[in-house]
Scaffold this active site. Structure first.
Site, PDB file in Angstrom:
ATOM      1  N   TYR A  85      31.470  -4.306  15.679  1.00  0.00           N
ATOM      2  CA  TYR A  85      30.430  -4.662  14.710  1.00  0.00           C
ATOM      3  C   TYR A  85      29.931  -6.086  14.954  1.00  0.00           C
ATOM      4  CZ  TYR A  85      28.252  -5.715  10.186  1.00  0.00           C
ATOM      5  OH  TYR A  85      27.379  -6.109   9.202  1.00  0.00           O
ATOM      6  N   SER A 111      24.765 -10.807   9.635  1.00  0.00           N
ATOM      7  CA  SER A 111      26.007 -10.893   8.875  1.00  0.00           C
ATOM      8  C   SER A 111      26.704 -12.188   9.240  1.00  0.00           C
ATOM      9  CB  SER A 111      26.908  -9.705   9.222  1.00  0.00           C
ATOM     10  OG  SER A 111      28.232  -9.892   8.738  1.00  0.00           O
TER      11      SER A 111
END
Length: 274
Positions: free
Chosen positions: A146, A133
């Site tokens: 995350y 990501s």
């Protein structure tokens, strides 16, 4: 000989779009998900096999990899896509939730990598594509857990790429920005399940509405756009180390080079405006 790929997390979003894209390119696809009912329609396509796979279960990993090697004799590509986003201020996320986040997003891919590498080394060929990501390159408030898992994936992939190069194996990272998918539904549920300390309400006002930070809004990209880069990385004889996908991901790449004091100032301003 047809090329083969094992993909995790195919029930929706990037995983499902990637399975479809590989099938369109006539790869033999092993599409996996925790619940095969979610991928039954994929199994109806020629060249697609479906299997139950929970990446946190070592027995599941071994079973699926052994099945693929028994049936196909090779694994040309592994796509580590399964994952989810645990958002929230670091203090408000329980240790159990942090452990679960890393089990799925880091230890899961590690289990798959360990399982497929011996066969790839024997053939001196193969590609491992890890879906990361933009938040694996630059962390923002409310994404610490995350981002931590994705930073770990980035570091592990960078080391692995140079460890396996001599065996003819490639490692590539896919770094999308916000994606139009069910991922945002999971984000909302993760935020809603936090035991809030009451100290970070200004951050919740920015993150509670995921659309406000890109999910489904400006800058969000279709899963198919990410899938195209997944297939490109798998098909290339010399894949790039990183594939930032979408405008926010590409901006994030540049954001890494901001001095820390300037980046911190941006978030201080955002907090005041929020």
């Amino acid at each position: 000989m047809e090329r083969t790929v094992l993909i995790t997390g195919c029930s929706s979003g990037i995983g499902r779009a990637s399975a479809e894209a590989f099938l369109d390119e006539e790869w033999t696809v092993y599409a996996t998900a925790r619940n095969t009912a979610d991928i039954e329609t994929l199994g109806e396509r020629e060249g697609c096999r479906i299997a139950t796979l929970d990446v946190t279960d070592g027995d599941d990993v071994e079973r699926v990899v052994d099945r693929m090697l028994d049936e196909e004799g090779r694994i040309d590509c592994l796509v580590n896509n399964a994952g989810y986003g645990q958002l929230g201020p670091v203090e408000d996320v329980s240790s159990d939730a942090v452990r679960e986040q890393f089990d799925v997003n880091v230890f899961g891919p590690h289990r798959l990598i360990k399982a497929v590498l011996p066969a790839m080394r024997r053939r001196e060929d193969g590609t491992i594509v890890n879906v990361s990501s933009v938040l694996g390159r630059i962390a923002v408030p409310g994404t610490g857990v995350y981002s931590g898992s994705k930073f770990a994936m980035e570091g592990m992939s960078d080391a692995l790429r140079n460890e396996v190069r001599e065996y003819g194996i490639d490692v590539a990272l896919i770094e999308p920005g916000p994606v139009d998918s069910m991922f945002e539904d999971r984000v909302e549920s993760e935020l809603g399940g936090l035991d809030r300390s009451g100290a970070y309400e200004s951050f919740y006002s920015l993150y509670e509405d995921y659309d406000a930070v890109g999910g489904g809004g400006v800058g969000a990209i279709a899963p198919e756009e990410v899938a195209a880069d997944v297939v490109n990385a798998a098909s290339s004889t010399e894949p790039a180390a990183r594939y930032p996908v979408g405008p926010i991901a590409k901006a994030g790449e540049l954001g890494r080079y901001l001095p820390t004091w300037l980046a911190d100032g941006v978030w201080s301003l955002a907090k005041k405006l929020g």
